[in-house]
Structure formats: structure tokens, C-alpha cells
Write an enzyme that holds these catalytic residues in place. Structure first.
Site, PDB file in Angstrom:
ATOM      1  N   TRP A 465      22.781   0.095 -51.732  1.00 44.65           N
ATOM      2  CA  TRP A 465      22.317   0.605 -53.035  1.00 44.65           C
ATOM      3  C   TRP A 465      23.080   1.869 -53.443  1.00 44.65           C
ATOM      4  CZ3 TRP A 465      17.808   4.402 -53.836  1.00 44.65           C
ATOM      5  CH2 TRP A 465      17.776   5.354 -52.816  1.00 44.65           C
ATOM      6  N   GLU A 604      13.988   5.809 -44.546  1.00 43.33           N
ATOM      7  CA  GLU A 604      14.127   4.845 -43.448  1.00 43.33           C
ATOM      8  C   GLU A 604      13.341   5.218 -42.196  1.00 43.33           C
ATOM      9  OE1 GLU A 604      18.405   4.311 -43.009  1.00 43.33           O
ATOM     10  OE2 GLU A 604      18.304   2.706 -44.504  1.00 43.33           O
TER      11      GLU A 604
HETATM   12  C1  BGC Z   1      20.558   5.944 -45.953  1.00 41.90           C
HETATM   13  C2  BGC Z   1      20.551   4.859 -47.010  1.00 41.90           C
HETATM   14  C3  BGC Z   1      21.980   4.549 -47.394  1.00 41.90           C
HETATM   15  C4  BGC Z   1      22.806   4.194 -46.183  1.00 41.90           C
HETATM   16  C5  BGC Z   1      24.260   3.947 -46.511  1.00 41.90           C
HETATM   17  C6  BGC Z   1      21.439   5.531 -44.797  1.00 41.90           C
HETATM   18  O1  BGC Z   1      21.516   6.566 -43.882  1.00 41.90           O
HETATM   19  O2  BGC Z   1      19.254   6.189 -45.491  1.00 41.90           O
HETATM   20  O3  BGC Z   1      19.811   5.274 -48.139  1.00 41.90           O
HETATM   21  O4  BGC Z   1      22.006   3.494 -48.307  1.00 41.90           O
HETATM   22  O5  BGC Z   1      22.748   5.257 -45.269  1.00 41.90           O
HETATM   23  O6  BGC Z   1      24.858   5.088 -47.011  1.00 41.90           O
END
Ligand code: BGC
Length: 904
Positions: A465, A604
């Protein structure tokens, strides 16, 4: 001018501060240089000595004599570019006394400031992840390929990683781990074709190793796209040489790049060899934690030499994409005695040049390279590569790059006055957005921008995203790049439909991590470096990626005015995504509300409820707010453009009944809002335990990845009110607050007057910024809330996050493209205050204190606007008659006539 002069002598730095252009009276400081401490720690003493004194520039009195930098000093048997270090620390230019004497202080300072704003320089030799990180920052490329800024003389090892990637060039491999077949799809590291080195008298070719290197300087010229590396070498045989390598990518003929290699023997005459090769024995080895997996992605199927070219042909093991790399080594200025040899060994083809040299003469060589790929078997590939290379030269590639970047800086620069650091890093970010995406504008490539650019192998080159954070910049300057990022998604609508179906859902559900085919590429396990264990990874439940795709379609079409795209592709995506979300919402009759279950928000750290057997979370506020917003948008589109939208219904399997259901859901999604007006991140969030941040900070120092620390202690982050990045409040980064408030009200909830401040404090207190995407969002939220100091702190850290590799090693595996794009948006949208959310541009500046002026252009709905903003006035010009508003007041603009408006 307020200056300080530095003189290095016998282990001390003598500093003379003057309030008047380096004239007496002086304030003197003697700083003992402690060889036990790092350079940074030593320089901290200068900062401390000068605290409180206004400074415009520094002057080095006795720098060493180098042509690559005039601010290097020798102290305690160390050499440091004290100028670079002081500029980084104090944000002022540092000039050289001799230059001051020659051209005057004012001019010297002006020239140096200009230089610093256009160059990314590194002095000295670094090892390990530090050097890997610098290579990522020095990557050149054109959106078709990315070529890491490794030394051309290097091979992949612990300290050097000369990787090369092509957009969309993926391969899947299976590895058996604990009896499970783990499939990974990687952006493939191509054969190393940038390799070039030298040898003297047929001895061992030169290798990058500290014993032989006296000095090393790397400089990326952002104005032209040229990366120059200067090496001063003394071999163990006593031979002294100066070497200069320049690398540049062709930005138009995007299959090509070129290297100019200059060798100057200093103290000898004899025979010199120039060794080049295309090395097909490479693997994907940039990310250490992936080494447990099978990373051998390529089969080399042929190597050959034709006239003065060498060629390597191969294909990816399972995706069967073919590639051909051709390379040509030429000597520019030497006599007929030079001989070219070609040789092939196992997966390596090389070309060597042999010539006689004299001391103190510079010998110039060129290595031109062309790279072609094809998803279908293509007999013509070799011919194409050869012909393309025949037509290319260093001069031509350089000219092309210069022209391209002239255009970039003319249309898309963001000029910041009175802040060298922000200016330089802003340009670095724009540069890397070009490296990662520019060739997408051709429409030829079925690819999008990866979260880590074309700069390294982290996240296996996947598309996330994160595009949402870069898309506004592209749309406002290079709309065709933005369009192609969306075409990548359009071309993967069917896999998204299959993915939805596999989860018993309708419509299209885009994968959290997307690669070549658009199927889900997120892993089921993730290595925790704290515990060394593989933890389960549910991040694929971030279904909000599908909202991002829809949001990007709406943003792109609004900014560009590309209604044809909307008609041909956008609507089908929007309706298919809408259909998916309708099927995600389950109706609860008793409450007369809809719930969205089994999802994760952007944070996350929260994958599921503690002690629950169900996956994911229920009613993630960000998801529900954005779904309600999307449904409203889609409803407006259907009602206002029925003739255009209705014919698309069939393609997306969308019906009038779906429209009715969508409207019902848009008004009845559930949120969990506390009595004080805090919007719960998801249902049940308030029941989670509070974490004692202080005690964890005391115990571990850096707690940004508290999830790993907790798991290392056998605890689950799911149990705590702790966030990796903005989640609930993410919506406020994407949409105007008024729009979100309307959505929340429409859902039947009321919020107290000061709810925004309360929510911001509440969530900021619980966030550890474990993702580079965190600070940028909170910087915007703080700006909205009027906390400019905190907004600025967060923004500055975000701006230099890759330059200082603030996550301690992740830049080594690729830059973070999302944060790079987002900082540009903060500069223009939040600090410049130029919003493109409405039908007309509205301006409401919040310039940081430090900046005296901010200038940039926007291409909005076909009209180019030029803005110059200071602390009192906005000057705006458009190339068509149009209207803008400044602080809520409307102004009409006459074509090409600048209008200055006082907004105080
Ligand atoms: C972040 C995500 C992001 C991904 C790729 C992760 O550490 O939590 O929001 O899309 O990295 O950059």
C-alpha cells in the site's frame, strides 16, 4: 557574516568564532580531539562550544589538498571531511580558507551552499551494513532498472553488494523448511554487469580492500544523475594510482547505462589491464535473513562475444523470463597497442584491455551496458541488445540523463530556502522517486513501485500500500507514472478476484504483498531477530490495501483529470473493490449494525485478539471509516455519472442491489468510541493492557520494535495497547478532517469538540514508530493540530530516515520509498498548505520557522501552478485562468500572471 574558523593542529581543533565575516574580535575555543572517541562524538564538542552563537558558515583554515573535497582535515592520523560532518550537524555550509581568499567569503559560501544542496557525498571506506546502506542511497536507475551504488570494482561480499534489479522481474522458488514447502517470490538480482577494475603488470586485479585504499570519495550529483567515485590507491607493490569511476543511467533509452573509468598511474610506467565482466554467478544475497531460503533464481543459458561486445543470456528459473545483457569496453584515448581479450568461465564472461601507460597521464575507458528482458521467448532479444549497445556511448547517456534531470528539476523541484539539509534530502527523495519509477511513464512496463524501490531486496521487491504515499507526488508531476502504478493493479484484477473467492468473498481483494502475478506474496512466518525464532505472520490480513488501491484511483483521477482512465479502468476497479467490502460486512440484526471481521489495520503489532482462536480483528476503525468513505464516493459516482458507470456494472458483477446494500453499510458500520471520545483502534482495544513504556525503554533503549522484544520475552504485543504506526488516525493523513467527521457522524456517532487532540495524544503515547511510515503520518496530524514543533521533529526524523539509516541496518536492503514520497507531500500539502482536495486549489501555509521560503509547482487538472510561499505571502501563478483560495478567501488568477497574496 557570522562564521567560525577551524584549524587542526597537534591533536586539537582551534576554533575562532567571529560575528563579523571572520574579522576580530574572536571568541576562541580549543577542542582536544580524542582519538578514542568517534568522529561524531568529537564533533559534538564543537557543537557544544558554539551553542547559542548564531552561525552562517564555517571556514576550514588548513584543509588537505584534494580535488573531490576542500574540507578534509588530517588530525591524529585520521582524515575526516569535517565540512560534511559539520554541515550535517549544524546545517551550515563549510568553506575552505583558500577559496575564501580567492573569491571572497560571500561567494565561497554561496557556491558551497549550492553544491551541498545538489550532492549526496560520502567520504571514507565503510563496511558491512553501513556500506550497504550507502550503496542503496547512491543507487542510480530509471524505473526500468535500479543499479546499486556499489564500487564498480566490487563483488558481492559482506561489505559490498553490487545488485541490479529490473521492475517486474520476479521469480518464485520453493524451499523446504521444517517439512513445509515455503514459496517465495523475489525481485531477482541480475548478473553483475557494472564490474570494472584494473591491474598493473598482469598482477592480481585490484580489489576493494582497506590496505590498498588511501582515500575514497563518492558523490551523487542530483542535478545530472551521475555518481562519481574517486579512489586513491597504493598497491602493496608500491604502485600509486588515482581512479575515477562515473556511472549514469540512460533515462530515455531505459535499457542502457554507462560507466566512464579513468585511471591515472602516479608513480610508474608499465602495462595496465582493465578488467570487465558480466557475472552471472550472482544470487539474491542482499538480505541476510533470507539466506535460509533458496535464492538461486537464474539460469545462464549462453555467453558470447561479437566484435567488441560481450553478451550473457539467461532466464529466471520458474517464471521463465529471459534476459540478455550486453557490455562493451572501449578505450577512449589510447594508442593502438591496446588489446581486447574476451574469456568465459563458469557463468562469467569477461573482457580485458591491455595497454602501456606512463605516469601522470589519465587513461579513459568506457563500459556501456544494455539490458533487455522478455516474458516470452524472443529470438530477437540478442539483436536488440547488441543494436542498442552499438548506439550508446557514455557521452550520449550522460547527455540524456542531464536533459532528463533538467526537466525534473524544472517541473518538480521543491525549493527550500535557509535549510541546506532539508533541501538536499528533499532532492535526494525526489531523485529516488525517479530511480524507482520514471520509466513507468512510458506505459511499456507492467510494473509498479516497490516499497524498497529498485534499491535492494528487502520485502523481496514487493508492492504494498506504500504506493499511496508516493502517488500524489507522481500524479502532481508525472501523471503517467501514477497511471502506470494503477495499471499494474488493473492488470491484476483477476488474481484479486480469485483471492477474494478463495476466502469466500466477492469482488476483488488485492494481496497485501504483490509481485509478478498479483497473488498473495505475504509470508506465513517472519524471522524475529531478537529471539532468532520464526514467528507466525498474519500481516496478509491487512485487507485495507484494497482501500488504498481505490483511494489511489480516486486521487489520481482527481489530480490528473484523466476521466478516460476512470472510464476504461478505474470504475471497474472501484466497483470490484466495493463489491469485496460489501461481502466483508456482516449484518447484526440486534444492533442494526454491520461488522467487518478478520482484518488488521496498518498497525502490524495487532494481528488477532489475545487467547482467541479467530484470526484478525473486528471493526478496525481505520478500515471501517475508509470503507464508509469509499462507499459514499462510489455512490456519488454512480448517481452523478450514471451513463458512464452503469455500463461498467456487468464487468464488476455489480448490481443495483449492491448499490442499495453498499449505502446501507456506509451508514451502519460499527465503531468503538469511548466516553471521552477516543476512537478505539478496533473492537475491544480498550480492554487491552497498558504497557509500561518507561520500563521497556530503560531495559532495551530502542523500543521501536517492541513487538519483537515482547515476543522475545514470551509475551504477545496483541495483548497491549501499543502500536507500530498510525492506525485509527491514518484516515486523517489521507482525507480532510471535515470529511472524516462527516463519515463518523453519518455512521451515527458524535465526537466531543476536542476529540482530535485527545485522540492524537492518546495514540501518539502508545506508538513506537516501528515503521518509517509512522512519523510522517503523525507529523501531519501534529501539523493539523497546530503542534508545529512536534510536527517538525517528526518530519525531520522522517526526512533523514534513510540517510541516517535510523532503523539501524534496513536501508542496506533498500530505501523506504513510502516515507520518501510522503515527506514531499508534507512539504507542499501541509507546510506549504497547498491542498488539491477540492475542485480548486486551496492554500493555507504553515511554514516551519526555519524555512524562509518554499517554492514548487503542481500540475493539477491540466493546469500548471507555481507557488512561492514565505511567512507572510503566497505568490501563485497558473498557466490558465483559474481560481484558488488562500485561507478560505477566493482569488481569480489570470493566465501567466503571478498574484501575490498576503495571508497574515
Ligand atoms: C509497514 C507497512 C509497510 C511495509 C512496507 C511495514 O513495516 O508496517 O505499513 O507497508 O513495511 O514498507
Amino acid at each position: 557574516m557570522r562564521t567560525f574558523a577551524i584549524k587542526a593542529r597537534e591533536g586539537v581543533l582551534e576554533i575562532n568564532y567571529s560575528e563579523n565575516s571572520n574579522q576580530p574580535p574572536f571568541r576562541k575555543f580549543i577542542i582536544t580531539y580524542n582519538p578514542e572517541l568517534s568522529i561524531g562524538e568529537n564533533l559534538e564538542s564543537i557543537k557544544s562550544a558554539l551553542t547559542g552563537l548564531p552561525i552562517d558558515a564555517g571556514i576550514i583554515e588548513n584543509s588537505l589538498n584534494y580535488d573531490f573535497s576542500d574540507t578534509i582535515i588530517g588530525i591524529n592520523h585520521q582524515k575526516i571531511d569535517i565540512g560534511l560532518a559539520i554541515t550535517n550537524m549544524l546545517n551550515v555550509p563549510v568553506v575552505n580558507m583558500q577559496t575564501v581568499n580567492e573569491i571572497g567569503l560571500e561567494k565561497a559560501v554561496k557556491d558551497k551552499s549550492e553544491y551541498l544542496k545538489w550532492h549526496l557525498d560520502y567520504y571514507g571506506e565503510y563496511s558491512g551494513k553501513r556500506n550497504y546502506g550507502q550503496e542503496a542511497m547512491l543507487t542510480i536507475g530509471n524505473g526500468y532498472f535500479g543499479l546499486r551504488g556499489a564500487f564498480v570494482e566490487s563483488n558481492a561480499d559482506q561489505d559490498n553488494y553490487p545488485g541490479m534489479y529490473i521492475a517486474g522481474f520476479f521469480n518464485q522458488l520453493t524451499t523446504k523448511i521444517n517439512d513445509h514447502d515455503v514459496i517465495n517470490e523475489d525481485l531477482v538480482n541480475l548478473p553483475n554487469s557494472q564490474f570494472i577494475t584494473f591491474g598493473v603488470d598482469q598482477q592480481e586485479p585490484f580489489k576493494i580492500k582497506p590496505e590498498d585504499i588511501q582515500d575514497i570519495y563518492r558523490s551523487l550529483d542530483l542535478k545530472t544523475g551521475v555518481l562519481t567515485t574517486t579512489l586513491h590507491v597504493q598497491l602493496s607493490t608500491g604502485h600509486v594510482l588515482e581512479i575515477r569511476a562515473q556511472k549514469v543511467a540512460n533515462m530515455t533509452n531505459y535499457h542502457r547505462f554507462a560507466i566512464k573509468y579513468e585511471v591515472k598511474p602516479i608513480n610508474f610506467s608499465g602495462s595496465l589491464q582493465i578488467y570487465t565482466k558480466i557475472d552471472g554467478s550472482v544470487q539474491n544475497r542482499n538480505v541476510e535473513r533470507y539466506n535460509d531460503f533458496n535464492q538461486q533464481h537464474l539460469d545462464i543459458v549462453g555467453m558470447s562475444a561479437h566484435d567488441d561486445q560481450i553478451s550473457m543470456r539467461g532466464r529466471t528459473k520458474t517464471s521463465k523470463v529471459e534476459f540478455v545483457i550486453n557490455s562493451k569496453l572501449t578505450s577512449i584515448d589510447c594508442d593502438t597497442k591496446s588489446i581486447i581479450d574476451t574469456a568465459t568461465e563458469n557463468q562469467v564472461i569477461s573482457q580485458t584491455l591491455n595497454l602501456d601507460v606512463d605516469p601522470n597521464k589519465t587513461y579513459t575507458f568506457e563500459k556501456n551496458i544494455s539490458v533487455f528482458t522478455s516474458e516470452q521467448p524472443d529470438d530477437e532479444l540478442d539483436v536488440k541488445a547488441r543494436k542498442d549497445l552499438d548506439a550508446s556511448s557514455f557521452a550520449d547517456t550522460l547527455k540524456d540523463s542531464q536533459k532528463f534531470y533538467d526537466h525534473v528539476w524544472h517541473t518538480s523541484d521543491i525549493q527550500i530556502e535557509h535549510d541546506i539539509t532539508s533541501q538536499r534530502l528533499t532532492r535526494v527523495n525526489i531523485f529516488h522517486l525517479m530511480v524507482s519509477g520514471s520509466a513507468l511513464a512510458t506505459g511499456d512496463l507492467d510494473a509498479s513501485t516497490g516499497a524498497r524501490g529498485l534499491h535492494g531486496e528487502a520485502y523481496r521487491g514487493h508492492i504494498f500500500w506504500d504506493v499511496t504515499f508516493d502517488l500524489p507526488f507522481y500524479a502532481l508531476h508525472f501523471p503517467k507514472i501514477a497511471r502506470q502504478c494503477l495499471m499494474y493493479r488493473y492488470n491484476r484484477l483477476n488474481p484479486a478476484r480469485d483471492y477474494a473467492k478463495s476466502e469466500d468473498k466477492d469482488g476483488a481483494m488485492y494481496p497485501w504483498q504483490s509481485g509478478m502475478y498479483g497473488d498473495e506474496q505475504s509470508q506465513f512466518v517472519h524471522l524475529n531477530p531478537v529471539s532468532g525464532k520464526w514467528d507466525p505472520d498474519n500481516s496478509r490480513l491487512q485487507r485495507h490495501v484494497s482501500i488504498s488501491v481505490a483511494y489511489d484511483v480516486i486521487t489520481y483521477v482527481h489530480i490528473s483529470g484523466d476521466l478516460k482512465f476512470m472510464k476504461d479502468y478505474g470504475l471497474e476497479m472501484l466497483l470490484s473493490i466495493t463489491k469485496f467490502w460489501i461481502s466483508m460486512a456482516s449484518y447484526n440484526k440486534t444492533a442494526d449494525r454491520y461488522d467487518i471481521k478478520e482484518v488488521m489495520g496498518p498497525d502490524e503489532f495487532h494481528e488477532e485478539y489475545p487467547n482467541s482462536d479467530e484470526r484478525g480483528l473486528t471493526n478496525n476503525a481505520y478500515t471501517n471509516i475508509m470503507v464508509s468513505w469509499l462507499f459514499e464516493k462510489v455512490n456519488d459516482l454512480i448517481n452523478n455519472h450514471e451513463d458512464t458507470v452503469k455500463p461498467i456494472f456487468a464487468k464488476a458483477d455489480f448490481s443495483d442491489a449492491d448499490q442499495a446494500k453498499m449505502n446501507d453499510i456506509a451508514h451502519k458500520l460499527r465503531l468503538d468510541i469511548s466516553e471521552e471520545g477516543i476512537i478505539g483502534q478496533f473492537e475491544g482495544y480498550f480492554k487491552l493492557s497498558k504497557l509500561n513504556f518507561e520500563s521497556y525503554r530503560k531495559k532495551y533503549g530502542d523500543i521501536s520494535r517492541i513487538d519483537r522484544l515482547l515476543k522475545g520475552e514470551g509475551k504477545s504485543p496483541d495483548a497491549y495497547q501499543v502500536a507500530k504506526q498510525a492506525d485509527t488516525l491514518m484516515a486523517y493523513y489521507e482525507l480532510p478532517a471535515s470529511e472524516i467527521e462527516r463519515v463518523i457522524n453519518q455512521l451515527g456517532y458524535q465526537l466531543p469538540d476536542n476529540y482530535f487532540t485527545k485522540n492524537l495524544r492518546y495514540y501518539l503515547d502508545r506508538t513506537t514508530h516501528g515503521s518509517t511510515l509512522s512519523r510522517i503520518v503523525y507529523s501531519v496530524l501534529d501539523e493539523l493540530d497546530g503542534n508545529m514543533d512536534q510536527s517538525w521533529q517528526l518530519f525531520s526524523t522522517a526526512l533523514f530516515s534513510d540517510y541516517y539509516d535510523i532503523q539501524g541496518g534496513t536501508t542496506a536492503e533498500g530505501i523506504h520509498l513510502g516515507v520518501m514520497g510522503a515527506t514531499l507531500q508534507i512539504e507542499t500539502r501541509n507546510y506549504g498548505g497547498v491542498s488539491t482536495d477540492g475542485e480548486n486549489i486551496s492554500i493555507n501555509p504553515h511554514l516551519p520557522k526555519l524555512w524562509t521560503k518554499l517554492s514548487f509547482k503542481h500540475l493539477f487538472q491540466g493546469v500548471t501552478y507555481t507557488f512561492t510561499i514565505d511567512h507572510n505571502n503566497v505568490e501563485v501563478k497558473a498557466d490558465a485562468d483559474t481560481n484558488v483560495s488562500v485561507k478560505g478567501k477566493n482569488y481569480s488568477l489570470t493566465k501567466n500572471k503571478a498574484q501575490k497574496i498576503n495571508y497574515r
